[in-house]
Design an enzyme around this catalytic site. Structure first.
Site, PDB file in Angstrom:
ATOM      1  N   SER A  50      25.637  56.353  56.698  1.00 58.11           N
ATOM      2  CA  SER A  50      25.992  54.948  56.603  1.00 58.11           C
ATOM      3  C   SER A  50      25.862  54.446  55.178  1.00 58.11           C
ATOM      4  CB  SER A  50      25.148  54.117  57.561  1.00 58.11           C
ATOM      5  OG  SER A  50      25.668  52.815  57.676  1.00 58.11           O
ATOM      6  N   ASP A  65      22.516  60.206  47.725  1.00 60.46           N
ATOM      7  CA  ASP A  65      23.817  60.761  47.360  1.00 60.46           C
ATOM      8  C   ASP A  65      24.893  59.868  47.988  1.00 60.46           C
ATOM      9  OD1 ASP A  65      22.603  62.899  46.146  1.00 60.46           O
ATOM     10  OD2 ASP A  65      23.282  64.399  47.588  1.00 60.46           O
ATOM     11  N   HIS A  73      15.628  57.688  49.312  1.00 54.76           N
ATOM     12  CA  HIS A  73      14.446  57.789  48.469  1.00 54.76           C
ATOM     13  C   HIS A  73      14.239  56.512  47.659  1.00 54.76           C
ATOM     14  CE1 HIS A  73      13.803  62.288  48.947  1.00 54.76           C
ATOM     15  NE2 HIS A  73      14.944  62.066  49.583  1.00 54.76           N
TER      16      HIS A  73
END
Length: 284
Positions: free
Chosen positions: A251, A91, A148
């Site tokens: 980050s 995200d 992921h």
């Protein structure tokens, strides 16, 4: 630009690693009053959507870091089913995306860095990505902070590269030359159906802790020189959409592919909000 410069310049003087170690202690504290207060402030200030969390009750988290690296409810981020799709690894928001031109990766107006520098100074390691493509995705404090796999891949090498810990927000990217190749980072290089793929997890101020599912915490401690691990035997294979690592605090992740191996979606551009699992490109 002047505002960005004035905001960024003090970071050169800050004891970045010392501040990050202090923040790590605070975020791992299990003091109930402190961690609940800290979590509430972040949820309120950044508008964190706790309805998406597997555990929506903030008081159930043992520490702030447990909250920050929280799991999502199953199915809340469906994995793309488009044939040959490259899935978004996190995200966040796109910082930049495009071509790697003559080994150079665009950072912001007037600023860039090389794939060689990003990957720890090794021309051999960077060679497969010559004239390939890159995407840089920034994770804000409100985002899900597990990372992921964009494609199924078999791990070939992991590299821990020491460096500074500047902020990685847009203002700092506009000011600090070679920002993402200066900050401490962990690069994981996979063999995939689209050829070599590099996932570079870039640390930042208050974000010096990076871990992977196969190794655990890679940093801290920081190191004085580049360290690498080869996975020639018994190398782990991770499926598309499977968790590969996480930031303990938020980050940036940079994804690299080689020449004529992948193409980004037409709308993958600076400022675009992206979600884990959605299609951001296709393998060629």
């Amino acid at each position: 630009m002047i505002k960005d410069t004035l905001t960024t310049l003090p970071q050169y003087l800050l004891p970045q690693h010392t501040l990050s170690r202090l923040m790590s202690r605070l975020t791992h504290s299990k003091n109930v009053a402190w961690k609940n207060f800290f979590i509430r402030q972040i949820v309120r200030h950044y508008g964190v959507n706790m309805d998406e969390a597997l555990e929506p009750n903030i008081e159930a988290y043992p520490s702030f870091n447990h909250f920050f690296t929280r799991e999502l409810k199953p199915g809340i981020r469906p994995l793309t089913s488009v044939p040959n799709a490259i899935a978004c690894p996190a995200d966040g928001a796109v910082s930049q995306a495009g071509q790697i031109t003559a080994g150079t990766i665009f950072q912001a107006k007037g600023k860039s860095f090389t794939a060689v520098d990003l990957l720890g100074g090794s021309a051999e390691r960077a060679a497969p990505f010559q004239d390939g493509v890159f995407s840089t995705i920034y994770l804000s404090p409100k985002d899900y902070h597990r990372l992921h796999m964009p494609l199924t891949g078999t791990l070939r090498e992991m590299v821990h590269i020491p460096g500074r810990l500047f902020s990685v927000n847009a203002a700092t990217a506009n000011v600090v030359p070679g920002l993402f190749a200066r900050n401490e980072r962990v690069a994981a290089i996979f063999d995939t159906e689209a050829g070599p793929m590099a996932l570079v997890l870039v640390g930042a101020i208050f974000v010096s802790s990076v871990e992977t599912v196969w190794h655990g915490v890679v940093t801290p401690p920081t190191v004085s020189s580049v360290q690498s691990w080869r996975y020639d035997d018994n190398a782990p294979t991770l499926q598309i959409g499977e968790e590969m690592g996480r930031f303990n605090m938020g980050s940036t992740i940079i994804v690299l592919f080689g020449k004529d191996r992948a193409a980004w979606a037409e709308d993958l551009a600076a400022g675009k909000s992206v979600r884990l699992g959605e299609m951001i490109g296709k393998k060629l």
